[in-house]
Enzyme design. Structure first.
Site, PDB file in Angstrom:
ATOM      1  N   VAL A 215      56.116  37.086  94.568  1.00 36.56           N
ATOM      2  CA  VAL A 215      57.398  36.701  95.186  1.00 36.56           C
ATOM      3  C   VAL A 215      58.236  37.956  95.350  1.00 36.56           C
ATOM      4  O   VAL A 215      58.407  38.714  94.396  1.00 36.56           O
ATOM      5  CB  VAL A 215      58.174  35.719  94.262  1.00 36.56           C
ATOM      6  CG1 VAL A 215      59.549  35.421  94.852  1.00 36.56           C
ATOM      7  CG2 VAL A 215      57.406  34.427  94.043  1.00 36.56           C
ATOM      8  N   HIS A 216      58.713  38.210  96.566  1.00 40.69           N
ATOM      9  CA  HIS A 216      59.595  39.372  96.710  1.00 40.69           C
ATOM     10  C   HIS A 216      60.573  39.263  97.865  1.00 40.69           C
ATOM     11  O   HIS A 216      61.472  40.075  97.992  1.00 40.69           O
ATOM     12  CB  HIS A 216      58.767  40.652  96.918  1.00 40.69           C
ATOM     13  CG  HIS A 216      58.192  40.773  98.301  1.00 40.69           C
ATOM     14  ND1 HIS A 216      57.020  40.166  98.670  1.00 40.69           N
ATOM     15  CD2 HIS A 216      58.638  41.407  99.411  1.00 40.69           C
ATOM     16  CE1 HIS A 216      56.753  40.433  99.939  1.00 40.69           C
ATOM     17  NE2 HIS A 216      57.736  41.184 100.416  1.00 40.69           N
ATOM     18  N   ARG A 217      60.402  38.260  98.730  1.00 40.63           N
ATOM     19  CA  ARG A 217      61.145  38.253  99.982  1.00 40.63           C
ATOM     20  C   ARG A 217      62.652  38.151  99.736  1.00 40.63           C
ATOM     21  O   ARG A 217      63.101  37.453  98.821  1.00 40.63           O
ATOM     22  CB  ARG A 217      60.656  37.091 100.851  1.00 40.63           C
ATOM     23  CG  ARG A 217      60.706  37.401 102.297  1.00 40.63           C
ATOM     24  CD  ARG A 217      59.604  36.772 103.064  1.00 40.63           C
ATOM     25  NE  ARG A 217      58.373  37.519 102.970  1.00 40.63           N
ATOM     26  CZ  ARG A 217      58.167  38.725 103.508  1.00 40.63           C
ATOM     27  NH1 ARG A 217      59.111  39.350 104.181  1.00 40.63           N
ATOM     28  NH2 ARG A 217      57.015  39.328 103.364  1.00 40.63           N
TER      29      ARG A 217
END
Ligand code: UD1
Ligand code: UDP
Length: 373
Positions: A215-217
């Site tokens: 997860v990074h957005r």
């Protein structure tokens, strides 16, 4: 007239990269360029990503030549970061006077490279052209649209991407469906990862017994309520399934800023190199992600995928049943979905929608042909 590479002397390309997924994508083309005596490449690394495990490790593992220059821009606000890149790239382009500037994907480094080149009337070629989420709140969407409209050659990875460019009125003779360059890389590295990575042993993981997550957005990490839903959803899911989460530095930082933490049941590890990532992915029972690249790699390696986003640029995977979209709003929904990611019922002969693994050759061939016109 189609010219072969032998008829062209000393094609010169400036490649602009800066973020993790671009090192993966560029590795396929840059390695090929290295094998061609009549093609010169000057690699500009903007320095957007700079930790060793977000940058240098990818050059080492994927066999990319060291960048000719690293601009060292690092993390900044969008305008500041992109503006500094633009200014610094411009100086190098004036010196280099290349036949092409080659940019990849949709990051601020992509936009800066395309803008610097087009202001100097240097032709721009964009790899991964035509992808659209139709969500202009995503910084990547703005970068993609602007980059495509500045590009003289658009290398689209899918039919849908070609259609997006057609709808936007781009000249179709400059749009080529070459397939996805990440497929070339996935094919090349899968065997190597299986032999060289010891990440499973180091983490005491057994094949098929864990779910991998990334997860990074920005839309999932900058917004506290979405990040909280993800953090709590993943923590709840980890009560029932083993979860391995190589944590992007952005997500780690936002969790700290928002005062959020994951349950100790979640196996949080630092971001890993491409070989370890491929090994983790190939052996996972399933993956949840908001990454663009990981959605496709999951399909390449036959791993079912849950995408924690409102929409995706890779809609064909959703239509195929290989990818499921879930807007990450409610923690219980996220926990339930992670615990029940299913392998779709489909025939063994998966439709190949991302080319034949020869995308990098097609890209180079077209760069040579078009430069000779
Ligand atoms: C960028 C891209 C995104 C891409 C992602 C790939 C833009 C607008 N975004 O997002 O499209 O999917 O890369 O991973 O270009 N940080 C570090 N070390 C690093 C790099 C980043 O600690 O080596 C941390 C910093 O706190 C930084 C944050 O991560 O502020 C975000 O980095 P940035 O490059 O701005 O955006 P990404 O979220 O990485
Ligand atoms: N990746 C990696 N290590 C990690 C997480 C991701 O090597 O810890 C790889 C992943 O396999 C893919 C690329 O990085 O090839 C995707 O990058 P990211 O998710 O950061 O960006 P996006 O594709 O969303 O732009």
């Amino acid at each position: 007239m189609k010219l072969t590479s032998e008829k062209i002397k000393n094609l010169s390309i400036v490649t602009v990269v800066g973020a993790r997924p671009q090192f993966v994508k560029a590795s396929a083309v840059s390695r090929l360029i290295d094998s061609k005596p009549n093609v010169d490449e000057f690699i500009i690394h903007t320095g957007q990503h700079y930790d060793h495990n977000m940058s240098g490790l990818f050059f080492e593992e994927l066999g990319i030549r060291k960048p000719d220059v690293n601009l060292g821009i690092e993390s900044k606000r969008h305008g500041d970061q992109t503006g500094r890149m633009l200014s610094a790239i411009e100086c190098h382009l004036i010196d280099q006077k290349p036949d092409w500037v080659l940019v990849y994907g949709d990051t601020n480094s992509t936009l800066a490279g395309a803008l610097a080149a087009s202001k100097l009337n240097i032709p721009v070629a964009h790899v991964e052209a035509g992808l659209r989420s139709f969500n202009r709140k995503m910084p990547e969407e703005v970068n993609r649209v602007v980059t495509d409209h500045l590009s003289d050659l658009m290398f689209a990875p899918t039919i849908a991407a070609v259609e997006n460019l057609r709808r936007e009125g781009r000249a179709m003779e400059h749009v080529i469906n070459v397939g996805d360059v990440m497929y070339d890389v996935a094919l090349r590295v899968a065997g190597k990862a299986a032999h060289q990575s010891d990440i499973l042993t180091l983490n005491n993981l057994r094949r098929g017994t864990y779910v991998l997550g990334t997860v990074h957005r920005a839309e999932n990490t900058d917004d506290r309520s979405r990040l909280e839903a993800i953090v709590n959803g993943v923590s709840k899911a980890a009560e029932h399934v083993e979860i391995v989460l190589p944590l992007h530095p952005r997500t780690r930082e936002r969790m700290r800023q928002h005062g959020l933490s994951l349950s100790s049941n979640v196996r949080i590890i630092d971001p890993v190199g491409y070989l370890d990532m491929t090994s983790l992915l190939i052996s996972a029972s399933s993956v949840f992600t908001d990454s663009g690249g990981v959605q496709k790699e999951a399909y390449f390696h036959g791993v079912p995928c849950l995408t924690l986003r409102d929409e995706t640029e890779w809609g064909e995977l959703v239509s195929l049943g290989w990818n499921t979209l879930l807007p990450p709003v409610h923690e219980d929904e996220i926990a339930e979905a992670i615990g029940s990611i299913k392998r779709p019922q489909m025939s063994d002969s998966k439709p190949l929608v991302y080319g034949n693994g020869n995308t990098s050759s097609l890209i180079l061939e077209h760069l040579m042909t078009m430069a000779a016109r």
